[in-house]
Write a protein that holds these residues in place. Sequence first.
Motif, PDB file in Angstrom:
ATOM      1  N   TYR A  48       0.848  -1.197   0.000  1.00 51.40           N
ATOM      2  CA  TYR A  48       0.000   0.000   0.000  1.00 51.40           C
ATOM      3  C   TYR A  48       0.885   1.249   0.000  1.00 51.40           C
ATOM      4  O   TYR A  48       1.971   1.251   0.589  1.00 51.40           O
ATOM      5  N   PRO A  49       0.420   2.319  -0.658  1.00 50.02           N
ATOM      6  CA  PRO A  49       1.264   3.507  -0.849  1.00 50.02           C
ATOM      7  C   PRO A  49       1.855   4.066   0.441  1.00 50.02           C
ATOM      8  O   PRO A  49       2.990   4.537   0.444  1.00 50.02           O
ATOM      9  N   ALA A  50       1.094   3.988   1.534  1.00 49.42           N
ATOM     10  CA  ALA A  50       1.571   4.598   2.776  1.00 49.42           C
ATOM     11  C   ALA A  50       2.881   3.976   3.255  1.00 49.42           C
ATOM     12  O   ALA A  50       3.578   4.561   4.069  1.00 49.42           O
ATOM     13  N   PHE A  51       3.193   2.792   2.741  1.00 48.95           N
ATOM     14  CA  PHE A  51       4.405   2.120   3.205  1.00 48.95           C
ATOM     15  C   PHE A  51       5.614   2.401   2.313  1.00 48.95           C
ATOM     16  O   PHE A  51       6.655   1.802   2.481  1.00 48.95           O
ATOM     17  N   LEU A  52       5.434   3.292   1.339  1.00 50.83           N
ATOM     18  CA  LEU A  52       6.535   3.607   0.435  1.00 50.83           C
ATOM     19  C   LEU A  52       7.126   4.973   0.769  1.00 50.83           C
ATOM     20  O   LEU A  52       6.460   5.837   1.324  1.00 50.83           O
ATOM     21  N   SER A  53       8.388   5.157   0.371  1.00 46.82           N
ATOM     22  CA  SER A  53       9.002   6.472   0.528  1.00 46.82           C
ATOM     23  C   SER A  53       8.385   7.416  -0.504  1.00 46.82           C
ATOM     24  O   SER A  53       7.727   6.986  -1.454  1.00 46.82           O
ATOM     25  N   GLY A  54       8.586   8.705  -0.316  1.00 48.76           N
ATOM     26  CA  GLY A  54       8.054   9.682  -1.253  1.00 48.76           C
ATOM     27  C   GLY A  54       8.528   9.423  -2.673  1.00 48.76           C
ATOM     28  O   GLY A  54       7.742   9.471  -3.619  1.00 48.76           O
ATOM     29  N   GLY A  55       9.810   9.117  -2.811  1.00 50.55           N
ATOM     30  CA  GLY A  55      10.350   8.876  -4.145  1.00 50.55           C
ATOM     31  C   GLY A  55       9.709   7.666  -4.798  1.00 50.55           C
ATOM     32  O   GLY A  55       9.368   7.686  -5.978  1.00 50.55           O
ATOM     33  N   GLN A  56       9.499   6.612  -3.984  1.00 52.74           N
ATOM     34  CA  GLN A  56       8.842   5.422  -4.524  1.00 52.74           C
ATOM     35  C   GLN A  56       7.400   5.720  -4.899  1.00 52.74           C
ATOM     36  O   GLN A  56       6.912   5.282  -5.932  1.00 52.74           O
ATOM     37  N   GLN A  57       6.725   6.494  -4.049  1.00 51.65           N
ATOM     38  CA  GLN A  57       5.336   6.830  -4.359  1.00 51.65           C
ATOM     39  C   GLN A  57       5.255   7.608  -5.664  1.00 51.65           C
ATOM     40  O   GLN A  57       4.376   7.378  -6.493  1.00 51.65           O
ATOM     41  N   GLN A  58       6.198   8.543  -5.850  1.00 53.67           N
ATOM     42  CA  GLN A  58       6.124   9.341  -7.065  1.00 53.67           C
ATOM     43  C   GLN A  58       6.441   8.488  -8.286  1.00 53.67           C
ATOM     44  O   GLN A  58       5.842   8.661  -9.344  1.00 53.67           O
ATOM     45  N   ARG A  59       7.357   7.532  -8.142  1.00 49.80           N
ATOM     46  CA  ARG A  59       7.628   6.651  -9.277  1.00 49.80           C
ATOM     47  C   ARG A  59       6.409   5.790  -9.581  1.00 49.80           C
ATOM     48  O   ARG A  59       6.078   5.542 -10.741  1.00 49.80           O
ATOM     49  N   ALA A  60       5.718   5.351  -8.513  1.00 58.68           N
ATOM     50  CA  ALA A  60       4.482   4.590  -8.733  1.00 58.68           C
ATOM     51  C   ALA A  60       3.448   5.464  -9.442  1.00 58.68           C
ATOM     52  O   ALA A  60       2.735   5.003 -10.333  1.00 58.68           O
ATOM     53  N   ALA A  61       3.397   6.736  -9.048  1.00 54.54           N
ATOM     54  CA  ALA A  61       2.434   7.641  -9.673  1.00 54.54           C
ATOM     55  C   ALA A  61       2.777   7.834 -11.154  1.00 54.54           C
ATOM     56  O   ALA A  61       1.887   7.965 -11.995  1.00 54.54           O
ATOM     57  N   ILE A  62       4.056   7.821 -11.467  1.00 52.64           N
ATOM     58  CA  ILE A  62       4.448   7.939 -12.876  1.00 52.64           C
ATOM     59  C   ILE A  62       4.040   6.678 -13.638  1.00 52.64           C
ATOM     60  O   ILE A  62       3.520   6.753 -14.756  1.00 52.64           O
ATOM     61  N   ALA A  63       4.206   5.522 -12.994  1.00 53.33           N
ATOM     62  CA  ALA A  63       3.754   4.281 -13.630  1.00 53.33           C
ATOM     63  C   ALA A  63       2.245   4.330 -13.854  1.00 53.33           C
ATOM     64  O   ALA A  63       1.748   3.906 -14.899  1.00 53.33           O
ATOM     65  N   ARG A  64       1.529   4.872 -12.887  1.00 54.34           N
ATOM     66  CA  ARG A  64       0.080   4.986 -13.039  1.00 54.34           C
ATOM     67  C   ARG A  64      -0.269   5.867 -14.237  1.00 54.34           C
ATOM     68  O   ARG A  64      -1.188   5.575 -15.001  1.00 54.34           O
ATOM     69  N   ALA A  65       0.489   6.943 -14.404  1.00 58.34           N
ATOM     70  CA  ALA A  65       0.229   7.846 -15.528  1.00 58.34           C
ATOM     71  C   ALA A  65       0.568   7.173 -16.853  1.00 58.34           C
ATOM     72  O   ALA A  65      -0.136   7.337 -17.839  1.00 58.34           O
ATOM     73  N   LEU A  66       1.648   6.380 -16.861  1.00 61.22           N
ATOM     74  CA  LEU A  66       2.047   5.715 -18.106  1.00 61.22           C
ATOM     75  C   LEU A  66       1.057   4.612 -18.488  1.00 61.22           C
ATOM     76  O   LEU A  66       0.908   4.289 -19.659  1.00 61.22           O
ATOM     77  N   ALA A  67       0.391   4.052 -17.477  1.00 58.98           N
ATOM     78  CA  ALA A  67      -0.464   2.895 -17.717  1.00 58.98           C
ATOM     79  C   ALA A  67      -1.634   3.215 -18.640  1.00 58.98           C
ATOM     80  O   ALA A  67      -2.189   2.320 -19.269  1.00 58.98           O
ATOM     81  N   ILE A  68      -2.028   4.465 -18.720  1.00 65.76           N
ATOM     82  CA  ILE A  68      -3.152   4.801 -19.597  1.00 65.76           C
ATOM     83  C   ILE A  68      -2.676   5.051 -21.025  1.00 65.76           C
ATOM     84  O   ILE A  68      -3.447   5.487 -21.861  1.00 65.76           O
TER      85      ILE A  68
END
Lengths: 289, 257
Positions: free
Chosen positions: B150-170
């Motif tokens: 779950y996102p709360a368990f990630l560092s800020g940098g990891q969360q932002q990279r996940a958010a970039i993956a989310r953006a790329l997924a579309i």
Amino acid sequence: MTSEQRTAAPATRVELPPEESTLDATALTSLPSGRALLEPHRIALMAVGAGIVFCAAWFLRWDWLPNYAGAIVSGVGVTLLMLASTSVLGFFLAVPLGLVQVTGPWWLSLPAQGFCTIIRGTPLLLQLWLLYYGLGSLFPQFPEIRQSFLWPYLREAWPYGVAALTLSFAAYEGEVMRGAFTGVPRGELEAARAYGMSRWKLFWRIWLPRAVHRALPTLNGETVLQLKATPLVATITVIDVYAVISKVRQVTFLTYEPLLLLALIYLILTALLVAAFRYFEKRIPTRSA
Amino acid sequence: MTERAEAIAVRDLCKRFGALEVLKGISLTAREGEVIAIIGGSGSGKSTFLRCINMLEVPSSGSVAIRGEEIALRSDRRGGLVPSDRRQVQRLRARLGMVFQSFNLWQHMTIIQNVIEAPMHVLGVPRAEAIERGEALLRRVGLFDKRDVYPAFLSGGQQQRAAIARALAIQPHAMLFDEPTSALDPELVGEVLGVIGDLAKEQRTMILVTHEMKFARDVASHIVFLAHGVIEEQGPPEQIFGDPKSELLKKFISSSH
Ligand SMILES: Nc1ncnc2c1ncn2[C@@H]1O[C@H](COP(=O)(O)OP(=O)(O)OP(=O)(O)O)[C@@H](O)[C@H]1O
Ligand SMILES: [Mg+2]
């Protein structure tokens, strides 16, 4: 009674959910975990508890129990049915009640607010009696109602019990959900919009699940309170476990034994409720900051 | 050399909040494969501009077109503009990958669930396909092992990279970044900029609001300097940073070192 989920306005920075199980602070609604049971003060308490159980079994009379076991079980059934139906129905009412107070137009949010205020501001017993003795005695005067297919139900007591308990639960939970909806960080809703979700999808996929998750610890406490409100229906002739025990006391002239059993039954039910909620809370872990 | 197609075209965009005029007529075109960096002081309207592109903020006047399709706006009763077709806005948004300063991952979903959410529930991609693509993207941003966290368990940098993956997924037509590293601790900035830099190299269309001047200079094909609600100066990075014309820009560059 309801602790409003007033979380501070979510900042724009990293938002770590503050909703660490609030339960742990409130004694009766939390259960110790396995390892914690072995702490010295717990062991001492357990010894005291075992002593009480022993004394209760040894010095008090329990010979009546087999005779009433069936009635007690069915009473527990009625209590559980009351609890389950009214909290589920109440929750379904609470979601729109909370939602319209957060986003609705004034002609929806104002009545919702009024409803919550009035129900929360008056005793449940009063509401129950108003419904049962008030409405319940009005209905037979209308032939339309007496001839309707609903009449066989409206003649009974339990629909009024269900109605009163449902409305009460809805009002308290409406407040909880209002706070929970408000507390969902705006950024997450904005992300949902930015990815092209319709309002409907945003609500079902993001807003509602997120709000329910936030509200779970509070909902747990409220459901326990709801359990302990169910005996009120005994006052309008519904035979729940409380009514059964009262009957037992009248018939056997025993003072303490049935009441002790009743306390034990409610304690067990509470423990089960807490355990069930805890299971759901654990399904989505939140980081304890 | 033929001009590439217009991915995002903004014309004469104005935005007022009440009496406050934040954007005073901005025109900007991002062609396919272009990386446009928007720089400017705090409060100059960079975020507002970015948010107007996908109608998170509705412009007061002006127009926005995505791949040649103009977003239809009509005036409402109070004299402002509103999108006339909500469906159109939703359809166009679903192909604009936005990355926020504060990540805004959905906290009740695991990382992979975050990544497959929009593809599955907005674009209608079948689950198996969404997961397969999502996992490939997570691998690419170095978060495959965190897929079920779950996102709360990630560092800020990891969360932002996940958010970039989310953006790329579309499979976005264009990416919109709003200060993607501003909420990060300094030691985490690098990992996120690395991912964005890679995207820039593969010629993805991107509009990037940033305070990282060196990064903007390295990855952007075009720099836009926003000040007081207008484009004060724009051009290729060498010109903007090497030979700034406007006084405001000179001051801004010297102050941001
Ligand atoms: N929803 C809003 N309502 C009222 N004023 C707003 C709103 N959003 C932004 N503003 C104002 O518009 C101005 C520009 O804001 P914006 O967030 O676009 O600036 P920015 O360039 O992104 O700044 P920063 O670098 O600090 O992020 C600010 O003065 C801000 O207070
Ligand atoms: Mg900004």
